[in-house]
Design a protein around this motif. Structure first.
Motif, PDB file in Angstrom:
ATOM      1  N   TRP A   1      67.816  74.317  61.873  1.00  0.00           N
ATOM      2  CA  TRP A   1      68.161  74.631  63.201  1.00  0.00           C
ATOM      3  C   TRP A   1      68.876  73.472  63.890  1.00  0.00           C
ATOM      4  CZ3 TRP A   1      63.907  73.712  67.099  1.00  0.00           C
ATOM      5  CH2 TRP A   1      64.385  74.821  68.883  1.00  0.00           C
ATOM      6  N   GLN A   2      68.835  72.252  63.651  1.00  0.00           N
ATOM      7  CA  GLN A   2      70.091  70.962  63.977  1.00  0.00           C
ATOM      8  C   GLN A   2      70.978  71.378  63.147  1.00  0.00           C
ATOM      9  OE1 GLN A   2      68.844  66.950  62.564  1.00  0.00           O
ATOM     10  NE2 GLN A   2      69.978  66.125  64.413  1.00  0.00           N
ATOM     11  N   VAL A   3      71.394  72.345  62.427  1.00  0.00           N
ATOM     12  CA  VAL A   3      72.941  71.752  62.240  1.00  0.00           C
ATOM     13  C   VAL A   3      73.663  73.325  62.431  1.00  0.00           C
ATOM     14  CG1 VAL A   3      74.697  72.246  59.901  1.00  0.00           C
ATOM     15  CG2 VAL A   3      72.798  69.984  60.416  1.00  0.00           C
ATOM     16  N   LEU A   4      72.884  74.226  62.363  1.00  0.00           N
ATOM     17  CA  LEU A   4      73.478  75.290  62.811  1.00  0.00           C
ATOM     18  C   LEU A   4      73.237  75.612  64.234  1.00  0.00           C
ATOM     19  CD1 LEU A   4      70.343  78.568  61.774  1.00  0.00           C
ATOM     20  CD2 LEU A   4      73.247  78.410  61.307  1.00  0.00           C
ATOM     21  N   GLY A   5      72.387  74.700  65.627  1.00  0.00           N
ATOM     22  CA  GLY A   5      72.997  73.663  66.698  1.00  0.00           C
ATOM     23  C   GLY A   5      74.666  73.344  66.680  1.00  0.00           C
ATOM     24  N   ALA A   6      74.484  72.291  65.939  1.00  0.00           N
ATOM     25  CA  ALA A   6      76.355  71.701  66.321  1.00  0.00           C
ATOM     26  C   ALA A   6      77.035  72.653  65.950  1.00  0.00           C
ATOM     27  CB  ALA A   6      75.420  70.682  64.562  1.00  0.00           C
ATOM     28  N   LEU A   7      76.693  73.766  64.919  1.00  0.00           N
ATOM     29  CA  LEU A   7      77.774  74.847  64.959  1.00  0.00           C
ATOM     30  C   LEU A   7      77.781  75.673  65.827  1.00  0.00           C
ATOM     31  CD1 LEU A   7      77.075  75.366  60.977  1.00  0.00           C
ATOM     32  CD2 LEU A   7      79.033  74.076  61.965  1.00  0.00           C
ATOM     33  N   GLY A   8      76.978  76.010  66.414  1.00  0.00           N
ATOM     34  CA  GLY A   8      77.284  77.408  67.233  1.00  0.00           C
ATOM     35  C   GLY A   8      77.180  76.256  69.454  1.00  0.00           C
ATOM     36  N   TYR A   9      77.848  75.700  69.536  1.00  0.00           N
ATOM     37  CA  TYR A   9      77.822  74.477  70.357  1.00  0.00           C
ATOM     38  C   TYR A   9      79.160  73.671  69.989  1.00  0.00           C
ATOM     39  CZ  TYR A   9      72.500  75.127  71.268  1.00  0.00           C
ATOM     40  OH  TYR A   9      71.646  76.120  71.222  1.00  0.00           O
ATOM     41  N   SER A  10      80.329  74.009  69.151  1.00  0.00           N
ATOM     42  CA  SER A  10      80.601  73.543  68.893  1.00  0.00           C
ATOM     43  C   SER A  10      81.891  74.433  69.257  1.00  0.00           C
ATOM     44  CB  SER A  10      81.218  72.976  67.441  1.00  0.00           C
ATOM     45  OG  SER A  10      82.679  72.561  67.229  1.00  0.00           O
ATOM     46  N   PRO A  11      83.073  74.022  69.859  1.00  0.00           N
ATOM     47  CA  PRO A  11      84.325  75.210  69.983  1.00  0.00           C
ATOM     48  C   PRO A  11      84.921  75.227  68.742  1.00  0.00           C
ATOM     49  CG  PRO A  11      84.748  73.119  71.188  1.00  0.00           C
ATOM     50  CD  PRO A  11      83.260  72.552  70.495  1.00  0.00           C
ATOM     51  N   VAL A  12      84.766  74.744  67.800  1.00  0.00           N
ATOM     52  CA  VAL A  12      85.381  74.959  66.451  1.00  0.00           C
ATOM     53  C   VAL A  12      84.763  74.812  65.305  1.00  0.00           C
ATOM     54  CG1 VAL A  12      87.985  73.924  67.740  1.00  0.00           C
ATOM     55  CG2 VAL A  12      86.501  72.276  66.488  1.00  0.00           C
ATOM     56  N   PRO A  13      85.185  75.492  64.497  1.00  0.00           N
ATOM     57  CA  PRO A  13      84.212  75.300  63.206  1.00  0.00           C
ATOM     58  C   PRO A  13      84.480  73.906  62.602  1.00  0.00           C
ATOM     59  CG  PRO A  13      86.052  77.434  63.435  1.00  0.00           C
ATOM     60  CD  PRO A  13      86.142  76.611  63.962  1.00  0.00           C
ATOM     61  N   LEU A  14      83.100  73.344  61.774  1.00  0.00           N
ATOM     62  CA  LEU A  14      83.603  71.877  61.689  1.00  0.00           C
ATOM     63  C   LEU A  14      83.428  71.518  60.431  1.00  0.00           C
ATOM     64  CD1 LEU A  14      80.767  70.435  64.505  1.00  0.00           C
ATOM     65  CD2 LEU A  14      83.372  70.219  64.458  1.00  0.00           C
ATOM     66  N   ALA A  15      83.687  71.256  59.832  1.00  0.00           N
ATOM     67  CA  ALA A  15      83.516  70.616  58.370  1.00  0.00           C
ATOM     68  C   ALA A  15      82.105  69.620  58.625  1.00  0.00           C
ATOM     69  CB  ALA A  15      84.711  69.410  57.901  1.00  0.00           C
ATOM     70  N   VAL A  16      82.024  69.425  56.882  1.00  0.00           N
ATOM     71  CA  VAL A  16      80.385  68.271  56.614  1.00  0.00           C
ATOM     72  C   VAL A  16      79.875  66.670  57.747  1.00  0.00           C
ATOM     73  CG1 VAL A  16      78.476  67.757  55.124  1.00  0.00           C
ATOM     74  CG2 VAL A  16      79.738  69.947  54.792  1.00  0.00           C
ATOM     75  N   ALA A  17      81.458  66.229  56.949  1.00  0.00           N
ATOM     76  CA  ALA A  17      81.817  65.439  57.547  1.00  0.00           C
ATOM     77  C   ALA A  17      81.872  64.833  59.068  1.00  0.00           C
ATOM     78  CB  ALA A  17      82.772  64.017  56.986  1.00  0.00           C
ATOM     79  N   HIS A  18      82.313  65.795  59.816  1.00  0.00           N
ATOM     80  CA  HIS A  18      82.055  66.060  61.252  1.00  0.00           C
ATOM     81  C   HIS A  18      80.520  65.981  61.715  1.00  0.00           C
ATOM     82  CE1 HIS A  18      86.229  66.061  61.056  1.00  0.00           C
ATOM     83  NE2 HIS A  18      86.363  65.688  61.591  1.00  0.00           N
ATOM     84  N   ILE A  19      80.863  67.360  61.464  1.00  0.00           N
ATOM     85  CA  ILE A  19      78.894  67.459  61.763  1.00  0.00           C
ATOM     86  C   ILE A  19      77.875  66.495  61.476  1.00  0.00           C
ATOM     87  CG2 ILE A  19      76.761  68.556  61.463  1.00  0.00           C
ATOM     88  CD1 ILE A  19      78.641  71.284  59.906  1.00  0.00           C
ATOM     89  N   ALA A  20      77.938  65.724  60.045  1.00  0.00           N
ATOM     90  CA  ALA A  20      77.191  64.306  60.221  1.00  0.00           C
ATOM     91  C   ALA A  20      77.414  63.081  60.368  1.00  0.00           C
ATOM     92  CB  ALA A  20      77.459  63.911  58.917  1.00  0.00           C
TER      93      ALA A  20
END
Length: 166
Positions: free
Chosen positions: A42-61
């Protein structure tokens, strides 16, 4: 004039944050189990869902204060379950962008619906002003921690473009 430093006061704050984190993880797992998620997913889905742009794994981390390896394991599970897909990254050949699929968006929406009553209870108890103060305190703590380590805060990452090296 600043207050005199009392190590036990700071320690109590840290222990309260640890306790809250534990309860958030435990409660999150209970709330989203029926959706087929865990708090980590859920945490990673949320990071993606609230980002205005797609993210790479390193950015999510970096944004979540997690290791790249831990996020990569979660992303692999999310890909397996069809909640995210990987797309080419125009800025970095090897670091794919992680993108929510419609199933991932539906899972995130279901998780948010499951958490809504708890969010409302927290808001009703604390109020908007105290929540804003809590957010400010936690962000400032994160800044202090980032200054004493090599881990940037989300705010610092958002203010300054970084090259993705994953």
């Amino acid at each position: 004039m600043r207050d005199r430093h009392n190590p036990s006061t700071t320690r109590e704050l840290v222990i309260a944050v640890f306790e809250t984190n534990g309860r958030l993880v435990e409660t999150g797992n209970e709330l989203v189990r029926h959706i087929g998620l865990t708090t980590a997913l859920w945490q990673v889905l949320g990071a993606l869902g609230y980002s205005p742009v797609p993210l790479a794994v390193a950015h999510i981390a970096r944004n979540m204060g997690l290791t790249r390896q831990a996020v990569q394991r979660v992303v692999d599970l999310l890909v397996e379950r069809g909640f995210v897909c990987l797309q080419p990254n125009p800025h970095h050949q090897r670091a794919k962008l992680v993108v929510l699929t419609p199933a991932g968006r539906a899972a995130l929406d279901a998780a948010e619906a499951a958490e809504a009553p708890i969010n409302r209870a927290i808001f009703d108890r604390l109020g908007a002003e105290r929540i804003a103060v809590a957010i400010a305190v936690l962000r400032e703590m994160n800044e202090v921690l980032a200054q004493t380590s090599d881990t940037p805060t989300v705010d610092a990452v958002m203010k300054k473009p970084r090259k993705d090296k994953s």
